[in-house]
Design a protein around this motif. Structure first.
Motif, PDB file in Angstrom:
ATOM      1  N   TYR A  49      14.684  18.886  91.308  1.00 26.68           N
ATOM      2  CA  TYR A  49      14.798  20.309  90.946  1.00 26.68           C
ATOM      3  C   TYR A  49      13.928  20.659  89.761  1.00 26.68           C
ATOM      4  CZ  TYR A  49      17.805  18.896  87.047  1.00 26.68           C
ATOM      5  OH  TYR A  49      18.291  18.327  85.900  1.00 26.68           O
ATOM      6  N   PHE A  50      13.719  19.675  88.851  1.00 31.11           N
ATOM      7  CA  PHE A  50      12.956  20.011  87.641  1.00 31.11           C
ATOM      8  C   PHE A  50      11.465  20.162  87.913  1.00 31.11           C
ATOM      9  CE2 PHE A  50      14.399  15.530  87.428  1.00 31.11           C
ATOM     10  CZ  PHE A  50      13.189  14.887  87.664  1.00 31.11           C
ATOM     11  N   ASP A  51      11.034  19.759  89.117  1.00 35.68           N
ATOM     12  CA  ASP A  51       9.646  20.026  89.500  1.00 35.68           C
ATOM     13  C   ASP A  51       9.485  21.417  90.118  1.00 35.68           C
ATOM     14  OD1 ASP A  51       8.893  17.560  88.632  1.00 35.68           O
ATOM     15  OD2 ASP A  51       8.767  16.638  90.624  1.00 35.68           O
ATOM     16  N   LEU A  53      11.013  24.270  88.768  1.00 33.74           N
ATOM     17  CA  LEU A  53      11.490  25.311  87.850  1.00 33.74           C
ATOM     18  C   LEU A  53      10.534  26.505  87.798  1.00 33.74           C
ATOM     19  CD1 LEU A  53      12.872  23.122  84.925  1.00 33.74           C
ATOM     20  CD2 LEU A  53      14.112  24.155  86.819  1.00 33.74           C
ATOM     21  N   ASP A  54       9.245  26.241  88.053  1.00 32.11           N
ATOM     22  CA  ASP A  54       8.285  27.349  88.019  1.00 32.11           C
ATOM     23  C   ASP A  54       8.178  28.074  89.356  1.00 32.11           C
ATOM     24  OD1 ASP A  54       7.594  27.128  85.345  1.00 32.11           O
ATOM     25  OD2 ASP A  54       6.158  25.518  85.765  1.00 32.11           O
ATOM     26  N   GLY A  77      25.070  22.104  91.045  1.00 32.73           N
ATOM     27  CA  GLY A  77      24.427  23.106  90.189  1.00 32.73           C
ATOM     28  C   GLY A  77      22.962  23.318  90.533  1.00 32.73           C
ATOM     29  N   SER A  78      22.194  22.238  90.593  1.00 33.35           N
ATOM     30  CA  SER A  78      20.757  22.373  90.853  1.00 33.35           C
ATOM     31  C   SER A  78      20.494  22.852  92.265  1.00 33.35           C
ATOM     32  CB  SER A  78      20.045  21.026  90.680  1.00 33.35           C
ATOM     33  OG  SER A  78      20.470  20.405  89.523  1.00 33.35           O
ATOM     34  N   MET A  81      20.803  26.569  92.400  1.00 37.08           N
ATOM     35  CA  MET A  81      19.633  27.210  91.792  1.00 37.08           C
ATOM     36  C   MET A  81      18.444  27.219  92.757  1.00 37.08           C
ATOM     37  SD  MET A  81      17.595  26.198  88.284  1.00 37.08           S
ATOM     38  CE  MET A  81      16.924  24.667  88.916  1.00 37.08           C
TER      39      MET A  81
ATOM     40  N   CYS B  14      24.349  20.441  84.748  1.00 34.08           N
ATOM     41  CA  CYS B  14      23.106  20.436  85.496  1.00 34.08           C
ATOM     42  C   CYS B  14      23.022  21.709  86.334  1.00 34.08           C
ATOM     43  CB  CYS B  14      23.074  19.213  86.405  1.00 34.08           C
ATOM     44  SG  CYS B  14      21.586  19.052  87.360  1.00 34.08           S
ATOM     45  N   PRO B  15      21.932  22.428  86.408  1.00 30.96           N
ATOM     46  CA  PRO B  15      20.599  22.070  85.888  1.00 30.96           C
ATOM     47  C   PRO B  15      20.285  22.673  84.520  1.00 30.96           C
ATOM     48  CG  PRO B  15      20.411  23.973  87.314  1.00 30.96           C
ATOM     49  CD  PRO B  15      21.886  23.649  87.223  1.00 30.96           C
TER      50      PRO B  15
END
Lengths: 375, 75
Positions: A49-51, A53-54, A77-78, A81, B14-15
């Motif tokens: 997921y952190f890849d 974010l944009d 959670g992720s 999102m 998270c996140p």
């Protein structure tokens, strides 16, 4: 587009019904590599997921529009999102409520078959963890074998079936998952059995599970007979139910055999494992249906979602039963073993009653695949 | 250690710890250090993987009274 919410039960149906599904797993690569939701016809894309974010533009082309899409992460959670970002981009997707945590915990009860005089045998398939528990139902009574820690699933099922749980067995002291056995026994007044040789360090009362013990369940008098079958642990015991089913615990699986090292004694127990698989089991009727306590890969599931196979077929097809050379066998089950299950030492201590972690901690301990087998 | 900015992400699941950390890092110059406080244990692996992916360096990581501290140097 709306974001749909799926439960672990919804995903289990997709697995069992052999449906197609595209899973976007947004956990980091190590976690995905280690353990994921397996299905016969599932496709995967793993992007943390952190890849994303944009934005999700760069993966849109990789996500099919002609299949259902489920976004999965560790807790949820992720995945919510990312599912919302995909939804904003015009895609209809779902996320898995509770994430891999809820997947690890979900149990699907499936009927294995009828026993004589109206009895029934159910297998509780824990798809996310590969654990299999069993309930033998006879008129008015039930026996449980290798129950996992979600005790209410079993007590509620017994209530629905209008039976009282009278006998609770563990085939051995488990190292990959936390047993619900003694808690269910305490709640229902049932007798809790554990093999004495596995119970040297346990700190609670139990009834010794001895070779040759036979109990009759309910008015249908369905026999549940114990057969000492060491090797995975020194106490490991199998059960023969209604002269028709062989519950092998962690000794024999469909596509693999048990590993002898989880209590730290591979060298000592490899001889027992050999003896059980190559001598003791060989004396049994080949028409017995083998019901193990685990499956390792999704290919071991039958069409109805159960995990079972005729003993004679396993003698012919299971690689672990066909290593004639004893030295080769010894090396196979002691060298180059797969990694041990997550937190297996702590899990053994929980099952001995030595430590009592919170539910949250128990969930963390059980994360990941079961890894009880040698292929 | 010369900390340029501190981000308190305690109590977030998270996140959010990573989302907020990314926003904070975006405002820093290369070589500057961000201190992040989180309580979500699941963040430990994610911070390692996220930092690696962005070439940021976790200079130090410690846990005190259930709070995890990360010191991240921007790439």
């Amino acid at each position: 587009m709306t974001v749909n919410k799926w439960t672990a039960a919804d995903v289990a149906r997709k697995v069992i019904d052999n449906k197609e599904l595209f899973i976007l797993d947004v956990r980091n690569a190590d976690a995905f590599e280690d353990w994921k939701i397996d299905g016969h016809q599932f496709d995967y894309l793993n992007v943390p997921y952190f890849d994303l974010l944009d934005g999700v533009e760069e993966i849109l082309l990789k996500i099919p529009t002609n299949k259902e899409v489920l976004v999965v992460c560790a807790k949820e959670g992720s995945s919510i999102m990312i599912a919302e970002m995909l939804s904003d981009a015009g895609r209809e997707v779902a996320y898995l409520a509770g994430g891999m945590k809820s997947w690890s915990m979900y149990l699907e009860p499936i009927k294995v078959g009828d026993l004589h005089n109206g009895g029934e045998l159910y297998q509780f398939v824990r798809l996310g963890k590969g654990c299999l528990s069993y309930m033998v139902i006879s008129k008015g009574e039930a026996a449980l074998i290798d129950a996992v820690r979600f005790t209410e699933v079993f007590t509620k099922f017994a209530e629905e079936k209008n039976v009282k749980i009278t006998h609770v067995f563990d085939t051995h002291l488990h190292a990959d998952h936390i047993s619900g056995g003694r808690h269910i026994a305490a709640a229902t007044g049932a007798t809790y059995y554990l093999p004495e040789k596995d119970a040297e360090e346990v700190v609670f009362d139990y009834t010794k599970l001895e070779d040759g013990l036979t109990v009759q369940i309910g008015a249908s008098k369905i026999d549940v007979g114990a057969l000492y079958s060491p090797g995975h642990t020194i106490g490991s015991t199998s059960f023969i139910v209604d002269h028709k089913y062989l519950l092998t615990g962690d000794i024999l699986f469909i596509d693999s055999i048990g590993r002898p090292d989880l209590a730290g004694l591979a060298e000592d127990w490899v001889g027992d494992l050999r003896e059980t698989l190559y001598t003791r089991y060989r004396t049994l009727a080949e028409d017995l249906i083998v019901l193990p306590a685990h499956f390792m890969i999704i290919e071991e599931l039958n069409e109805d979602g159960t995990v079972s196979k005729r003993l004679g077929d396993l003698f012919a097809e299971n690689h672990g039963l066909n290593v004639e050379d004893e030295a080769k066998f010894r090396s196979m089950v002691t060298d180059n073993l797969p990694p041990q299950p997550n937190a297996y030492q702590e899990i053994r201590h929980v099952n001995m009653g030595k430590i009592t972690p919170s539910d949250e901690e128990q969930t963390e301990m059980e994360i990941g695949p079961n890894r009880c087998a040698v292929r | 250690m010369n900390i340029t900015q501190t981000l308190d992400a305690k109590g977030f699941a998270c996140p959010m710890p990573i989302v907020r950390t990314k926003k904070a890092i975006d405002t820093l110059n290369s070589g500057e250090i961000l201190e992040v406080l989180v309580t979500d244990k699941g963040a430990i692996n994610d911070f390692a993987a996220w930092s690696k992916a962005g070439n940021h360096t976790i200079l130090e990581q410690k846990e005190e009274d259930g709070v995890i501290y990360f010191y991240i140097q921007k790439a």
